[in-house]
Enzyme design. Structure first.
Site, PDB file in Angstrom:
ATOM      1  CB  CYS A   1      12.706  16.526  57.245  1.00  0.00           C
ATOM      2  SG  CYS A   1      11.188  16.894  56.347  1.00  0.00           S
ATOM      3  CB  SER A   2      10.494  17.661  61.638  1.00  0.00           C
ATOM      4  OG  SER A   2      10.217  18.761  60.795  1.00  0.00           O
TER       5      SER A   2
END
Length: 1692
Positions: A1448-1449
């Site tokens: 994800c980020s």
């Protein structure tokens, strides 16, 4: 009154000077105290003497004043160097005359000289002031100034010389003089004010001040002491002063009356005028005896004042009648002093001139100068500290803003074509035919390429036709009848083959370069057309900014503030420079010389005041900084949106510009390469044409010889009639087909023919393929033509493929070629040509009979020797290394001549020969596995599979001789007419051999030949042997036991087949599939080897592959899962299939040596990356066949022992082989677990408690783990608190550094793949990310980032979004192959290419865009479906131990939730129940901190898992609460991660799934496809269950549409079977499969030589050549079938 005559002024006389002999005293002092030559100062002394003479005889003008001031200053300079005061060392007598008495006064003090000069200066100024008539404004000003200077001189004398050296310089006289001079100066100012018509009140006050000054002087004159001193002068001065007092008082009251008149106070006016008249009358009385000028002035005043008084009195008496107040009651007039004594500065350089004695500087002056310099430095340091502090703040602020004033508002630059691009356009404008020439050149090249390819195809067709005719002749006449044929013609034909293979190899290499050249041309030709066109089009192609007026206003405002910042900087620098220069030039040494020590501090303060103005300016500049930065911050906030737009525009602008410039620069290179290609193909075309003519002539001669032989044989007596059976017609073999369809394994029969062509290797392997030679002589010819690469010099030219493909390599040993044929009932000798290694004797074996020739294909490394007669020799280059760099020494053997024996069926046993070590030859490419057919073929590098009998092991193997029994790991003969040999895994060499106490020859030295085992009469090797009982003859130290089914798959890229270099005829590997058991067959294990499946024949037992134990038993580990393997039973045998149950043995022991096929062992486990990891697809449990003794029950598989050195080897993913919830008790247990699981996180308190425990556990675990390495690379971490542990971080092996923010997360579930949790790549770490993907051989990337994050540039877009626009990250290029958008995710198929290598890897990028950064997905169902898609894609890859990259980020929040739910879902699907989520979370966090970052994520995973369990229960007929039980419908989507086998071209499936499925359409039922269920995957015993717990017949969940609601019966009828479409009949018979096979980037080729060969049709599947087709007759009553399994091919 402005015209009133001027009153006379008082002036003073000058004093007269006497002697002052200072020269001798000065010389003596200089000599004594300064130590210098006094004569050196004669000039200075003369100058000073001359100056004194001018001063005492001063001229009566302004120049005289300057002379007096200069002399006064030089006296001060002299006194500061030479003490000449009273009582001092150099004192000299000074004489001056006193004025009033005329006496001479002497003092031994230089100050007396200074005082007299000062007095004369004041007297001279009074003279000059009184001499002027003051009739003009200028005269009034000059007189006023002189009187003030005189007052200043007298005041300085009074203050600085308190001692009265004479009477005329006493304090009283000096005070009188000051008041007189000030009064006369004020009088001049009054005259100027009246002349200027100033206001009456102001003039009155000035006049009153004159009165005050004169009153002070009058009081001094009235002093008796003063009067006695002045004598006669006193009376004259007193009368004049008293008269002026009354006169100027009258003038003051006159003007006060004028003011009253202006204020219309007529009574006051009369009073003031009356007073003025009275005072004027008093002045007239005192003026008696005064000069006429005084009398004239008084009369003029009387006329004015009298007239004013009379007029005012009359007006008031007759008009206004105001009362006239008394004068005492009126406001008194206060004086306004507007003049002051002008100070005298004796040491003013502007007045004194240069110091005459400047060379004489006393030490005290130097010390004082140093003190002053320190004061200046202190001031400078203080200001610089303030400036530096402000500059640091400003620099940090501007750096954080990253605003460049020059680029903020450079919109103008986008309106013009850049100069470098303009140059390219200009260069192309003079060459208008640029694009035309390039296109024409490439067209010519394509034409020549096509011609060469057609000629090569013609040659190949001729050779294949000749070989086919030769084969038909042999089939018609038999081997004996065919004869060897003319050896000369065969030699010529072999020479043609070699030449053709050589040209073909060069052509294929060049075709790659040709396709690359075409691709480059297509890429650049559009840009070249654009650059050649009008400039307007070029300008239109460049991006332009689209800004609103508001955006432009924001830009202008920001630019203005940035200009202010720069202006502030410049001003600050300028002021700082001024301050530095001023301080540096400031030298007050001269002043210090003349200043007393007591006044030093005061002098410093006065001197430092000159810097006050600069200090004020600097402080204002520094104070303004805060306001400017505040305004800049506000402007930057408004500029943010515009900045993003301009940044994107700038990137697009630069990218477009670079692309256009690159296209221009590539033009010359394209033309050069194109010309080289044309020259190369022109040369090759002539050589190929010559070869074609030669081949035609040879083939015609061969055809004529065959026709003669056929005619001669037909004249002979025909053979006796034989039993016949229908057989399919023998159709012509397809072009380029290496093997017959019936000869190929089941995996390959459904593939297009090109996929089975042996030598058709992808271009990247051409440079490493060893040359292949066919030696002339009577060796068995291949039944199918094949292309071969020949050695020898290539045609001249430099036109070739990529450089790395042509690198010179060492003599790399290659594995024997692969040809797939059933094992015949005879053997042929195949030896090795002697090489440079020690020679070893090879045990020869007699021929076992006569039959169809056995095809053999080898890979010699040098041209073969010419042999004659039955002798045949081949040199084989075995592969010695895998990717794991397992190097095996190479040795050569002498091939003995074959010993002919009577045509009796004899069993043949592989005889492993001891092989000495020689120089290991590293092999650059992986050798997954090879199959060779022959007799004495050496088994090369690890995992070489041979079909045949006598085989040699290469590598450091122990020297053992095997008795007449087939050793473990070698081919196992099948019983029955259709039985075929089984390839077995190559045994791994072990360091120490174990003795074999068996009746067999002992190991011999390496130089001794091995004795030949004597053949013994026994049953035919391929006859019905219902009572065979094979015994486990094993070499555990040679063949370590390994649990089947869990071996690591090979590392090649999923979705495509990586051929082995140097090996011909490799089949593409297939994924593990599962088959439904048919009505009378056992379940087939997964199979990926290139072996044919036998068709059901007469009743005979089938062997079951049994596995021996390891040398010592070890606990069953994760990689040692027992798997049941059952061979297929005969189609019509009523007895149950027996199984062999081997017993474990810790060490090899003696055993009987029956001539029966023994059991085989699986190969050992390999490390990740090993090329031999393909064992998973070729392990013994996937080999269909082997002996099967009588007996029932499942075979007991022994757990393997994991080597200690292999402790950290990757674990392959456990597959869920069957539905674990078929048993009702399992469903009931799952339902109970679900009810308990629902309430675990039911309330917030329980959730908080669990979360708190997890946080505490994380902190505890983190204290024992280091993240030191990650801290060293802070710029590579998106968040400084999210970093990988050192223990399990992913290490980059080939980057600039080895760090990437990624962690290996393993051990969550045996059924969950290993994961790599990482952060989204930063702009600077995208290259590291793709390097990790490349090194870890990742095939699936999961991206859990929302589109909003990428649009806001929170997460960089690190993958290409458009086809044909690859992204380059460091040494890796990433291109988009396809994209598909579904409701839940976006699926991208990307190809990864390393530098300029042509080999590409495909991988799948799965993007789940509906999970926001702060929040949860829309529904758990979407995420569950996405996880199923991810797992399905993972199962399509090979091997199954490579990780999935999830990010994800930050790499912990959404990534942790995904990993948790993924592992939990897999546990449920595997039948292990609902796992404990907190335990999984802690296990994840022990491998990466902060995994599952939010408490909300834990609750979401809990809810999603509940939903998934409910879905599992619903699939099995357990309804949700409140709904009736419905029948189980297995046609619903199966969530088990099974490979989808029900589709080829149908269904809404991603293209990647179709590509991956191609390799899995290979297993077909042994009994033909009579049963639809036979095409379904087979069953393998599920891991974790005991063998006995597996039912005999269980349904398998499938993703196929037809429902299957009940287990299959023992013998169901075809109409009761589930309707499953047959794989071969789906879609178009051949073209569709060919299309699918070419969809992967690796299989796709622009080489047109591959076109036109895909001619398979439905008949290829129904009527195969070898009788193995779908409609082939299966003879069961032919007694000759026991001798020749290929007999049906020869029936007429």
């Amino acid at each position: 009154m402005e015209a009133v005559p001027r009153m006379p002024m008082i002036w003073l006389d000058l004093k007269e000077a006497g002697d002052f002999h200072f020269q001798s005293a000065v010389k003596k002092f200089v000599l004594k105290n300064y130590g210098e030559n006094p004569e050196a100062y004669n000039e200075e002394l003369k100058k000073l003497e001359l100056l004194r003479q001018n001063a005492i005889r001063v001229a009566r003008d302004f120049e005289g004043c300057s002379v007096l001031r200069k002399y006064l200053g030089q006296l001060h300079y002299l006194q500061s160097r030479v003490p000449m005061g009273s009582g001092q060392e150099a004192a000299v007598a000074v004489t001056w005359t006193e004025i009033f008495s005329g006496k001479s006064v002497s003092h031994e003090d230089i100050k007396y000289e200074q005082a007299c000069i000062l007095y004369n200066l004041g007297a001279l100024h009074s003279m000059l002031g009184a001499m002027d008539k003051r009739v003009s404004e200028e005269g009034m000003k000059v007189s006023c100034t002189h009187f003030q200077c005189a007052a200043g001189a007298f005041a300085y004398l009074r203050e600085h010389f308190p001692q009265a050296f004479s009477v005329d310089m006493s304090r009283q006289i000096l005070t009188l003089n000051v008041n007189l001079m000030l009064g006369q100066a004020q009088e001049c100012l009054l005259e100027k004010s009246m002349l200027d018509n100033r206001k009456s009140f102001l003039v009155a006050r000035i006049s009153a001040q004159v009165v005050d000054y004169y009153k002070e002087a009058c009081r001094a004159l009235e002093n008796p002491d003063t009067a006695s001193l002045l004598g006669r002068i006193q009376k004259d001065w007193k009368k004049l002063v008293q008269m002026k007092i009354y006169y100027f008082a009258a003038v003051a009251h006159l003007h006060m009356g004028k003011q009253a008149e202006e204020q219309q106070k007529f009574g006051e006016r009369v009073a003031y005028f009356q007073s003025a008249l009275d005072k004027l009358n008093e002045a007239i009385k005192l003026a008696k005896g005064q000069p006429d000028t005084v009398q004239d002035a008084l009369r003029f005043a009387m006329d004015v004042i009298g007239g004013k008084y009379n007029s005012a009195k009359k007006d008031n008496d007759f008009i206004y009648h105001e009362a006239v107040p008394a004068l005492d009651t009126l406001q008194p007039v206060k004086g306004a002093p507007l003049v002051k004594p002008l100070p005298v500065n004796p040491t003013d350089p502007a007045v004194t001139g240069p110091d005459i004695f400047a060379k004489l500087v006393p030490m005290a002056a130097h010390e004082a100068s140093s003190l002053y310099s320190e004061e200046k430095a202190k001031l400078l340091r203080e200001m610089l500290a303030k400036i530096e502090d402000k500059n640091e703040v400003l620099d940090q602020f501007m750096d954080s803003m990253q605003l460049d004033p020059e680029t903020v508002d450079n919109l103008d630059a986008y309106n013009h074509i850049p100069p470098q691009l303009m140059e390219k356009c200009a260069a192309l404008s003079v060459r208008p035919d640029t694009v035309k020439n390039l296109v024409q050149s490439m067209q010519v090249l394509s034409g020549v390429f096509t011609d060469v390819e057609a000629s090569l195809k013609d040659i190949r067709d001729l050779l294949e036709e000749d070989e086919l005719q030769e084969q038909k002749l042999q089939e018609t006449l038999g081997q004996a009848g065919a004869g060897p044929g003319p050896s000369v013609a065969k030699a010529e034909l072999a020479e043609v083959r070699r030449e053709w293979a050589k040209y073909m190899e060069v052509h294929e290499k060049a075709s790659f370069t040709n396709s690359e050249l075409h691709r480059a041309m297509n890429l650049h030709v559009g840009n070249l057309r654009l650059l050649s066109g009008p400039l307007d089009q070029v300008r239109a192609a460049l991006p332009t900014p689209a800004l609103t007026p508001e955006d432009k206003a924001v830009l202008q405002n920001l630019k203005r503030i940035l200009a202010k910042v720069q202006e502030m900087r410049d001003q600050r620098v300028s002021l700082e420079q001024q301050l530095r220069e001023l301080i540096q030039k400031d030298d007050i040494t001269a002043s210090l010389v003349t200043t007393d020590h007591s006044e030093m501090k005061k002098l410093f303060e006065e001197q430092l005041k000159k810097y006050d103005q600069l200090k004020v300016y600097l402080e204002q500049n520094l104070a303004a900084q805060d306001n400017v930065l505040r305004a800049l911050t506000e402007a930057n906030v408004q500029y943010a949106a515009v900045r993003r737009v301009l940044s994107e525009l700038d990137q697009k602008w630069n990218s477009t510009l670079q692309t256009l410039v690159a296209s221009y620069e590539a033009y010359e290179d394209l033309m050069k390469k194109s010309q080289e290609g044309k020259d190369f193909y022109a040369d090759l075309e002539s050589k190929v044409a010559t070869l074609l003519e030669r081949a035609q002539s040879i083939c015609r001669a061969q055809e004529a010889a065959r026709q003669q032989l056929l005619d001669r044989e037909l004249k002979k007596k025909a053979p006796p009639p034989r039993p016949t059976a229908p057989k399919p017609l023998l159709s012509r073999r397809e072009e380029g087909e290496a093997v017959e369809a019936g000869d190929t394994p089941e995996e390959l029969r459904s593939l297009p023919p090109d996929m089975m062509v042996g030598p058709r290797l992808p271009d990247p392997f051409l440079g490493t393929t060893a040359p292949l030679h066919f030696s002339p002589g009577p060796f068995p010819s291949s039944t199918g033509p094949a292309t071969h690469y020949l050695s020898g010099p290539l045609p001249p030219g430099t036109y070739s493929g990529p450089t790395q493909l042509m690198q010179p390599r060492a003599a790399v040993p290659m594995a024997p070629a692969t040809v797939l044929y059933p094992a015949p009932a005879y053997t042929s000798e195949l030896g090795l040509v002697p090489r440079s290694s020690p020679q070893h004797g090879i045990v020869s074996s007699p021929y076992a009979g006569v039959g169809p020739p056995q095809p053999v294909v080898g890979l010699p490394s040098a041209p073969p020797p010419q042999l004659s007669g039955p002798e045949l020799a081949m040199t084989v280059r075995p592969a010695t290394t895998t990717v794991d760099s397992v190097q095996a020494p190479i040795s050569s053997h002498t091939a003995p001549r074959p010993n002919p024996t009577p045509a009796l069926p004899q069993p043949c046993f592989p005889v492993p020969q001891p092989v000495p070590q020689s120089v290991p030859q590293p092999q650059p490419l992986p050798v997954p596995y090879t199959y060779s057919i022959g007799t004495k073929q050496p088994l090369p590098a690890p995992y070489t599979y041979s079909i045949g009998t006598k085989q040699h092991l290469t590598g450091p193997l122990p020297q053992h001789q095997f008795p007449p029994g087939i050793p473990t790991g070698f081919p196992v003969p099948r019983t029955g007419p259709q039985a075929q040999a089984q390839p077995q895994p190559q045994p791994q060499p072990q360091p120490q051999p174990q003795p074999q106490p068996q009746p067999q020859p002992q190991p011999q030295s390496q130089s001794q030949p091995q004795p030949q085992p004597q053949p013994q009469p026994q049953r035919p090797a391929f006859g019905p042997q219902p009572t065979q009982q094979p015994l486990p003859f094993q070499h555990p130290h040679l063949f370590p036991s390994q649990a089947p089914g869990i071996l690591p798959p090979p590392p090649p890229t999923p979705y495509h087949f990586t051929p082995q270099p140097g090996v011909l005829g490799q089949p593409p590997p297939t994924l593990h599939t599962q088959l439904y058991p048919g009505p009378s067959q056992d379940p087939l294990p997964p199979h990926s080897g290139a072996l044919p499946f036998p068709s059901p024949g007469p009743p005979h037992p089938h062997p079951t592959l049994a596995y021996g134990p390891a040398p010592s038993p070890r606990p069953l580990g994760p990689q040692a899962t027992p798997v049941s393997i059952r061979g297929p039973p005969p189609a019509s045998q009523p007895t149950p299939s027996p199984h062999l149950v081997p017993s474990p043995a810790p060490s090899p022991g003696p055993g009987p040596v029956p001539s029966r096929p023994p059991t085989a062992e699986p190969p050992p486990c390999l490390r990740r990356g090993a090329a031999a990891a393909d064992l998973l697809s070729s392990s013994p449990e996937s080999q269909h066949g082997g002996t099967q003794p009588p007996g029932g029950g499942q075979p007991l598989l022994q757990p393997t022992k994991v080597d200690a050195a292999e402790g950290r080897r990757p674990q392959a993913l456990r597959l869920i082989e069957q539905d674990p919830y078929e048993h009702p008790e399992r469903l009931q247990q799952l339902q109970q677990e679900l009810e308990a699981f629902r309430g675990q996180l039911g309330d917030a308190g329980a959730l908080d408690a669990i979360w708190r425990e997890l946080q505490e556990a994380q902190e505890h675990d983190a204290r024992g783990r280091s993240i030191a390495i990650a801290r060293c690379y802070s710029l590579k971490n998106r968040h400084q608190d999210v970093m990988p542990y050192d223990s399990n971080r992913v290490v980059l092996r080939s980057g600039k550094d080895d760090y990437i923010n990624a962690s290996c997360v393993e051990g969550l579930s045996p059924y969950c793949p290993p994961l790599v949790a990482t952060q989204a790549p930063l702009p600077g770490t995208a290259a590291d990310f793709w390097l990790m993907v490349h090194e870890q051989k990742v095939s699936v990337i999961v991206m859990l980032v929302s589109e909003a994050e990428m649009e806001k540039q929170k997460v960089a877009r690190y993958f290409p979004t458009e086809r044909g626009q690859p992204m380059v990250h460091g040494a890796l290029s990433v291109a988009l192959s396809s994209i598909r958008t579904t409701e839940t995710h976006v699926e991208r198929v990307l190809s990864l290419q390393f530098r300029d290598q042509s080999l590409k890897r495909s991988l799948v990028h799965l993007h789940f865009p509906t999970w926001p950064e702060l929040g949860l997905p829309d529904s758990p169902g979407n995420l569950l479906r996405f996880i199923q898609e991810v797992h399905a894609h993972y199962l399509h890859q090979r091997p199954l131990h490579t990780p999935i990259v999830v990010h994800c980020s930050s790499g912990v929040g959404r990534t942790g939730a995904f990993a948790l739910l993924y592992a939990a879902v897999q546990e449920v699907e595997a039948g292990n129940g609902i796992p404990e989520l907190p335990q999984l979370v802690r296990r994840m966090r022990q491998q990466r901190k902060h995994m599952l970052q939010e408490k909300l994520h834990l609750k979401f995973c809990h809810e999603a898992l509940v939903r998934h369990v409910e879905q599992v229960l619903q699939r099995h007929g357990v309804p949700p609460p409140g709904k009736p039980v419905a029948s189980v419908n297995i046609s619903q989507k199966n969530h088990l991660p099974q490979d989808s086998q029900d589709l080829v071209l149908g269904g809404d499936v991603p293209i990647s799934s179709i590509q991956a499925t191609i390799a899995k359409l290979s297993i077909r039922p042994l009994g033909g496809l009579d049963s639809p269920a036979a095409s379904l995957p087979g069953l393998v015993e599920p891991p974790g269950l005991p063998p006995a717990s597996l039912p005999e017949s269980t349904p398998v969940p499938s993703s196929s549409p037809p429902p299957l609601s009940s287990p299959l019966p023992e013998a169901p009828q075809p109409e009761e079977e589930p309707s499953v479409p047959e794989a071969p009949s789906l879609g178009p018979p051949s073209s569709s499969l060919e299309l699918l096979a070419s969809l992967t980037p690796e299989a796709f080729s622009l080489d047109s030589s591959l076109r036109g060969k895909q001619r398979m049709s439905k008949q290829n599947f129904l009527q195969a050549h070898n009788g193995q087709g779908l409609r082939a007759a299966q003879p069961t009553d032919d007694p000759l079938s026991l001798l020749d399994p290929l007999w049906t091919l020869n029936k007429t």
